[in-house]
Design a protein around this motif. Sequence first.
Motif, PDB file in Angstrom:
ATOM      1  N   LEU A 245      -2.774 -19.972   6.765  1.00 56.80           N
ATOM      2  CA  LEU A 245      -3.037 -18.691   6.108  1.00 56.80           C
ATOM      3  C   LEU A 245      -1.759 -18.129   5.505  1.00 56.80           C
ATOM      4  O   LEU A 245      -1.756 -17.627   4.376  1.00 56.80           O
ATOM      5  N   ALA A 246      -0.659 -18.215   6.256  1.00 60.72           N
ATOM      6  CA  ALA A 246       0.609 -17.679   5.749  1.00 60.72           C
ATOM      7  C   ALA A 246       0.999 -18.397   4.472  1.00 60.72           C
ATOM      8  O   ALA A 246       1.425 -17.771   3.501  1.00 60.72           O
ATOM      9  N   ARG A 247       0.832 -19.711   4.461  1.00 63.21           N
ATOM     10  CA  ARG A 247       1.200 -20.466   3.267  1.00 63.21           C
ATOM     11  C   ARG A 247       0.400 -20.030   2.069  1.00 63.21           C
ATOM     12  O   ARG A 247       0.910 -19.848   0.967  1.00 63.21           O
ATOM     13  N   ARG A 248      -0.911 -19.865   2.303  1.00 63.27           N
ATOM     14  CA  ARG A 248      -1.776 -19.495   1.200  1.00 63.27           C
ATOM     15  C   ARG A 248      -1.395 -18.120   0.644  1.00 63.27           C
ATOM     16  O   ARG A 248      -1.260 -17.928  -0.563  1.00 63.27           O
ATOM     17  N   ILE A 249      -1.195 -17.161   1.554  1.00 61.06           N
ATOM     18  CA  ILE A 249      -0.878 -15.809   1.109  1.00 61.06           C
ATOM     19  C   ILE A 249       0.457 -15.805   0.364  1.00 61.06           C
ATOM     20  O   ILE A 249       0.608 -15.173  -0.678  1.00 61.06           O
ATOM     21  N   ARG A 250       1.418 -16.562   0.885  1.00 63.13           N
ATOM     22  CA  ARG A 250       2.720 -16.625   0.234  1.00 63.13           C
ATOM     23  C   ARG A 250       2.580 -17.152  -1.199  1.00 63.13           C
ATOM     24  O   ARG A 250       3.101 -16.571  -2.146  1.00 63.13           O
ATOM     25  N   SER A 251       1.855 -18.270  -1.344  1.00 65.55           N
ATOM     26  CA  SER A 251       1.786 -18.850  -2.684  1.00 65.55           C
ATOM     27  C   SER A 251       1.029 -17.926  -3.631  1.00 65.55           C
ATOM     28  O   SER A 251       1.360 -17.827  -4.811  1.00 65.55           O
ATOM     29  N   GLN A 252       0.027 -17.222  -3.097  1.00 65.46           N
ATOM     30  CA  GLN A 252      -0.694 -16.266  -3.949  1.00 65.46           C
ATOM     31  C   GLN A 252       0.243 -15.161  -4.421  1.00 65.46           C
ATOM     32  O   GLN A 252       0.253 -14.782  -5.587  1.00 65.46           O
ATOM     33  N   ILE A 253       1.032 -14.631  -3.491  1.00 67.07           N
ATOM     34  CA  ILE A 253       1.914 -13.532  -3.843  1.00 67.07           C
ATOM     35  C   ILE A 253       2.963 -13.998  -4.844  1.00 67.07           C
ATOM     36  O   ILE A 253       3.247 -13.326  -5.835  1.00 67.07           O
ATOM     37  N   ILE A 254       3.509 -15.192  -4.604  1.00 72.41           N
ATOM     38  CA  ILE A 254       4.527 -15.690  -5.530  1.00 72.41           C
ATOM     39  C   ILE A 254       3.936 -15.835  -6.930  1.00 72.41           C
ATOM     40  O   ILE A 254       4.579 -15.507  -7.928  1.00 72.41           O
ATOM     41  N   SER A 255       2.678 -16.287  -6.990  1.00 73.16           N
ATOM     42  CA  SER A 255       2.109 -16.531  -8.314  1.00 73.16           C
ATOM     43  C   SER A 255       1.869 -15.234  -9.077  1.00 73.16           C
ATOM     44  O   SER A 255       1.802 -15.253 -10.309  1.00 73.16           O
ATOM     45  N   ILE A 256       1.716 -14.118  -8.378  1.00 80.72           N
ATOM     46  CA  ILE A 256       1.494 -12.878  -9.141  1.00 80.72           C
ATOM     47  C   ILE A 256       2.689 -11.943  -9.097  1.00 80.72           C
ATOM     48  O   ILE A 256       2.676 -10.896  -9.732  1.00 80.72           O
ATOM     49  N   ARG A 257       3.737 -12.333  -8.366  1.00 75.40           N
ATOM     50  CA  ARG A 257       4.867 -11.426  -8.190  1.00 75.40           C
ATOM     51  C   ARG A 257       5.484 -11.043  -9.535  1.00 75.40           C
ATOM     52  O   ARG A 257       5.885  -9.912  -9.749  1.00 75.40           O
ATOM     53  N   GLU A 258       5.540 -12.036 -10.432  1.00 78.25           N
ATOM     54  CA  GLU A 258       6.185 -11.775 -11.726  1.00 78.25           C
ATOM     55  C   GLU A 258       5.169 -11.380 -12.789  1.00 78.25           C
ATOM     56  O   GLU A 258       5.523 -11.297 -13.961  1.00 78.25           O
ATOM     57  N   ALA A 259       3.908 -11.200 -12.398  1.00 75.09           N
ATOM     58  CA  ALA A 259       2.888 -10.875 -13.397  1.00 75.09           C
ATOM     59  C   ALA A 259       3.204  -9.520 -14.036  1.00 75.09           C
ATOM     60  O   ALA A 259       3.832  -8.652 -13.425  1.00 75.09           O
ATOM     61  N   ASP A 260       2.740  -9.370 -15.271  1.00 72.26           N
ATOM     62  CA  ASP A 260       3.086  -8.165 -16.030  1.00 72.26           C
ATOM     63  C   ASP A 260       2.640  -6.886 -15.339  1.00 72.26           C
ATOM     64  O   ASP A 260       3.347  -5.894 -15.332  1.00 72.26           O
ATOM     65  N   PHE A 261       1.435  -6.918 -14.741  1.00 73.09           N
ATOM     66  CA  PHE A 261       0.944  -5.658 -14.164  1.00 73.09           C
ATOM     67  C   PHE A 261       1.740  -5.257 -12.940  1.00 73.09           C
ATOM     68  O   PHE A 261       1.846  -4.073 -12.624  1.00 73.09           O
ATOM     69  N   ILE A 262       2.350  -6.234 -12.261  1.00 70.10           N
ATOM     70  CA  ILE A 262       3.190  -5.897 -11.114  1.00 70.10           C
ATOM     71  C   ILE A 262       4.519  -5.314 -11.614  1.00 70.10           C
ATOM     72  O   ILE A 262       5.008  -4.299 -11.101  1.00 70.10           O
ATOM     73  N   VAL A 263       5.063  -5.960 -12.636  1.00 70.69           N
ATOM     74  CA  VAL A 263       6.311  -5.457 -13.214  1.00 70.69           C
ATOM     75  C   VAL A 263       6.095  -4.027 -13.719  1.00 70.69           C
ATOM     76  O   VAL A 263       6.921  -3.129 -13.500  1.00 70.69           O
ATOM     77  N   ALA A 264       4.942  -3.822 -14.381  1.00 72.21           N
ATOM     78  CA  ALA A 264       4.633  -2.486 -14.904  1.00 72.21           C
ATOM     79  C   ALA A 264       4.602  -1.467 -13.772  1.00 72.21           C
ATOM     80  O   ALA A 264       5.168  -0.372 -13.876  1.00 72.21           O
ATOM     81  N   ALA A 265       3.954  -1.847 -12.667  1.00 75.03           N
ATOM     82  CA  ALA A 265       3.875  -0.925 -11.536  1.00 75.03           C
ATOM     83  C   ALA A 265       5.264  -0.623 -10.990  1.00 75.03           C
ATOM     84  O   ALA A 265       5.578   0.510 -10.626  1.00 75.03           O
ATOM     85  N   LYS A 266       6.113  -1.657 -10.961  1.00 79.41           N
ATOM     86  CA  LYS A 266       7.471  -1.460 -10.460  1.00 79.41           C
ATOM     87  C   LYS A 266       8.231  -0.511 -11.357  1.00 79.41           C
ATOM     88  O   LYS A 266       8.945   0.382 -10.890  1.00 79.41           O
ATOM     89  N   LEU A 267       8.060  -0.712 -12.670  1.00 76.69           N
ATOM     90  CA  LEU A 267       8.771   0.146 -13.622  1.00 76.69           C
ATOM     91  C   LEU A 267       8.315   1.587 -13.485  1.00 76.69           C
ATOM     92  O   LEU A 267       9.070   2.514 -13.758  1.00 76.69           O
ATOM     93  N   CYS A 268       7.058   1.785 -13.094  1.00 79.81           N
ATOM     94  CA  CYS A 268       6.563   3.144 -12.890  1.00 79.81           C
ATOM     95  C   CYS A 268       7.082   3.729 -11.585  1.00 79.81           C
ATOM     96  O   CYS A 268       6.753   4.866 -11.242  1.00 79.81           O
ATOM     97  N   GLY A 269       7.806   2.947 -10.839  1.00 85.67           N
ATOM     98  CA  GLY A 269       8.411   3.468  -9.624  1.00 85.67           C
ATOM     99  C   GLY A 269       7.519   3.393  -8.398  1.00 85.67           C
ATOM    100  O   GLY A 269       7.741   4.108  -7.429  1.00 85.67           O
ATOM    101  N   ARG A 274       2.972   0.299  -1.852  1.00 85.41           N
ATOM    102  CA  ARG A 274       1.898   0.601  -2.783  1.00 85.41           C
ATOM    103  C   ARG A 274       1.591  -0.634  -3.642  1.00 85.41           C
ATOM    104  O   ARG A 274       0.428  -0.958  -3.884  1.00 85.41           O
ATOM    105  N   ILE A 275       2.646  -1.305  -4.087  1.00 87.61           N
ATOM    106  CA  ILE A 275       2.424  -2.483  -4.925  1.00 87.61           C
ATOM    107  C   ILE A 275       1.672  -3.557  -4.143  1.00 87.61           C
ATOM    108  O   ILE A 275       0.699  -4.133  -4.631  1.00 87.61           O
ATOM    109  N   ILE A 276       2.113  -3.752  -2.900  1.00 87.96           N
ATOM    110  CA  ILE A 276       1.467  -4.801  -2.108  1.00 87.96           C
ATOM    111  C   ILE A 276      -0.001  -4.468  -1.870  1.00 87.96           C
ATOM    112  O   ILE A 276      -0.885  -5.278  -2.127  1.00 87.96           O
ATOM    113  N   PHE A 277      -0.256  -3.222  -1.421  1.00 90.05           N
ATOM    114  CA  PHE A 277      -1.622  -2.921  -1.010  1.00 90.05           C
ATOM    115  C   PHE A 277      -2.542  -2.548  -2.162  1.00 90.05           C
ATOM    116  O   PHE A 277      -3.721  -2.838  -2.138  1.00 90.05           O
ATOM    117  N   LYS A 278      -1.997  -1.891  -3.177  1.00 89.83           N
ATOM    118  CA  LYS A 278      -2.853  -1.427  -4.270  1.00 89.83           C
ATOM    119  C   LYS A 278      -3.005  -2.477  -5.363  1.00 89.83           C
ATOM    120  O   LYS A 278      -4.036  -2.550  -6.014  1.00 89.83           O
TER     121      LYS A 278
END
Lengths: 371, 331, 335
Positions: A245-269, A274-278
């Motif tokens: 399970l840990a492996r799966r969750i890790r690879s999922q997170i890595i695959s979306i970590r750099e996604a635009d909507f995550i970056v956008a959320a980060k830029l919004c502060g 919040r980023i992880i859960f929302k």
Amino acid sequence: MKKQDENAKLKYYTASQWQLIWWRFRKHRLSIVGMTILGIFIIFALFPEFFAPYSATDRNGESILCPPSKIVFKNAEGGFSLAPQVYGFKRERNRETLKMEYVVDESNIQPLKFFVKGEKYKLFGFLPGSIHLYGVDNGFVHLWGTDTMARDIFSRTIFATRSSLSIGILGLMIAFIIGLLIGGVSGYFGGWVDNFFQRLTEFIRSIPTYPLWMGVAAAMPREWGPKTVYFMMTIILGFIGWTTLARRIRSQIISIREADFIVAAKLCGASDMRIIFKHMIPTFISYVIVDLTISFPNMILSETSLSFLGLGLRPPVTSWGVLLRSAQNLNSIVNSPWMFIPAIFVILAVLSFSFVGDGLRDAADPYSEKS
Amino acid sequence: MIKYILTKLATMLVTIFFVSIVVFIIIELPPGDFADNMAAERASAGETMTQDDVFNIRERYGLNQSVYERYFKWIWGIVSRGDFGTSFRYNRPVMMVIGERITFTTCLALLTILFTYLIAIPIGIYSAMRQYTLGDYAFTFVGYLGLSIPSFLLALLLLYFSTKYTNTTIGGLFSPEFQNAPWSLARFVDMLKHIWVAAVVLAVAGTAKIIRTLRATLLDEKSKLYVTAAKARGVSGKALLLKYPVRVAMNPIASTLGWELSAVISGSPIVAVVLSIPDMGPLYLTSLLSQDMYLAGTLLIFMSLMTIIGTFLSDILLAIMDPRIRLGIKI
Amino acid sequence: MDEKTLLEVKDLSIYFNLREGVLKAIDGISFNVDKNSTVGIVGESGSGKSVTAQAIMRILPETAEIKTGEINYYKDPANPIKIHELPDKSPILGNIRGKEISMIFQEPMSAFSPLHTIGHQMIECLRLHTPMTKQEARERAIEMLAKVGISNPEKRVDQYSFELSGGMRQRAMIAIALSTNPSIVIADEPTTSLDVTIQAQILKLMKDMQAEFNMSIIFITHNLGVIAQMADMIQVMYLGKIMESGTAEEIFYEPRHPYTINLLKAIPKIGSNANGKLEAIPGQIPGPFDVQKGCKFCTRCPSAIKGLCDLRTPELKKYSETHSVSCWKCLEQEK
């Protein structure tokens, strides 16, 4: 016609993710079968007192290792009747081998009745009741025979469903929490944190799983009560299952970590939490649910195996593994093969979960509809 | 390549070190020590042990030293003299108790892996090439079943049927005449005659899993552009399939070899117990149940070692098979 | 057809049998490829250009079938090969693929096996189609790599595709395609995945090679600018049909079909209209399963005639020996 098509299309495009998954899931016939079987198991696990004619510890006097009762569909004149009747057994000494044997007692026949009043019980510990799904008026009926202590195997299997399923679910929850924490932190922060947890996971995988946890389980003191052992077992099962399970969750997170909507959320502060859960978890929760379903059979098999070896749950707790433990030696299985019957439950449960898991995996994969 | 191997080798050594710590923790885990256990055992047998007796036993086995001291003493014994400690129960050095059981477990594991791949690879290729045919469905169904039957249950069922219908037992490792004979070819053949049942039982789950992986990867690879490109160059038929998609699909299979071995070694004790194969498995179980912890710990170390070496070999195999890994390129 | 013709595609239709229904990827197209000439096929994605190429090579996906039509290969005019009729395992087909007709793919990265060296794949192809020994094939491979401008070919031949840069990979792809000296090379968007400067180099290389090896090229692209430099004849495709075909001059200077005209308007030009907007073709390409009668372009056509274009399919009308158009508006204007 055209209008209908358009409505169908509109429905399709506005459906939520879960609706889409359900629609695709429905197409898998095997998964639906699996789901039905699991539903039945869950009902068994919730109301075992009703389905089992006796409690898990009731003894039928001296009738140890009594074979399953013979059911016939006959009326008093010997013709066919829809109402089932069961024969009783009597014990006789075999003239040649001089062993005591059970012989069908033709004179002792009585109707199998449904929704009979029997032993009193309390559903969930507080709802009193006394109706059982089936039973006979006089004496006992053992559809699946009895064990070495004259207890009804059918009743015990039904009660065992509760412990086996619940320990699996609790174990899975623990595995999930550990997996989410370690996989999540590892994937989200990356760098040395990730490296550390990766090595840790690899290291744990290099120790053979069962022997390792057999060692831990064996360390549980004999004098611990069944409840403590049960609790420890959930933790052990959780530790057995968390790595995948840990492996799966890790690879999922890595695959979306750099996604635009995550970056956008980060830029919004937005904060990390919040980023992880929302933002992150909702995008891959469906995959995680699939993985949980697929991991479940492992939980059941682990519990069954450990209990079978005498390192898991201990009597008086009844689980499938505990029941099968008594079918361990050659003598007992050759002379009383009905002791094997609880194994059917194990196999059915694992099969059903695999079917449901596979169906869910195909349904949750957004690319599964490409031709 | 050499750098790759050296890195893996270093990782392996570090892993072994950590394994030894975990194993030692497990050795130390049971509450009370062997002396207490012995006292309890004697008491239940009606004898009594004085406080002095208990103290003497502690003194003799070094049970009254600190945890660190005992760990380093234990490790030092292993590294310097190959001394894994003493089995309390048999009152002999652990290595003597284990004896040829290591050979049996190794044979069983290797044979299982051999069965697994010999059966799984052809079936996996067949299922992918003949997708949605009767054969494919049949193998898929058997695969599901293989994954759902706990190995001990399969072993029990085989025991049951062999006893019931052939009147021979399939358990054990040797026919009576070879039981205590010295090693010879005949004895080895006799062992193979017995051990294959356990190997088949252990191979079932892994086979089912590999068939599924191989089938899925092959179906994936089959439709990739490089296969079409090879076809467009005039490569056709079996050569096209075997050389390209099958070859590429072999890589994930090779990379799981280590895990497969780990799963086999992990699952072997329970099957060995049921089929009464006198390898490390049953000894491990009895040593755990009697809290003969040095024996149990040593067995756990050997089982881990087999897994670690297996993983190391599969890493090297993968590097030989996949140039991307050999050249250190991220895929 | 006449004696210049090397390959003839006649009334070809290819249907995909999918779960959702039948998809008509190509719907009755015809064109010829002359010896030593370049035919360009242009169209947006989904127009069926690549499927046409796959059909000629007979490497269509399993779900596709050649419904009607012919693909005839006239290497030996007295004894034409009917490619569309060859059984899958026929040795003649094996000879067509790679020896007579070879193909350059859009993504050289995924068109090479990740586990075999470039040289391995070249040598395999050469040994399959020529009586060369392994050593001869290897020398030929190195020679070809040098010819397509790959530096240090003795070293490159033993490298894997992922060790080369994108441009080098495409050069290697061309080397492998030309190594057997084929009569036709099908280039399926060979420059799409490359940088613009590399694109120009590759196009020049292909032209040089064409002159050296005397071959025909079928050049498939969505980029009209690229095709202007390459093609003698151009087929403009839209949703599985040929809308207009003609020489490069005819298509670029006298386009008649509204689709062609709009495509040309969508090419950015230096100087003219510099501060204006590019004109995009309005609307979306209809979904592949949306059945429509009449001209396929009529849903987006600015000059569609209601009651005609959306009901009946226009015939292909010849305007010159080489120029033909399938459009109701053009027919109406004649009257």
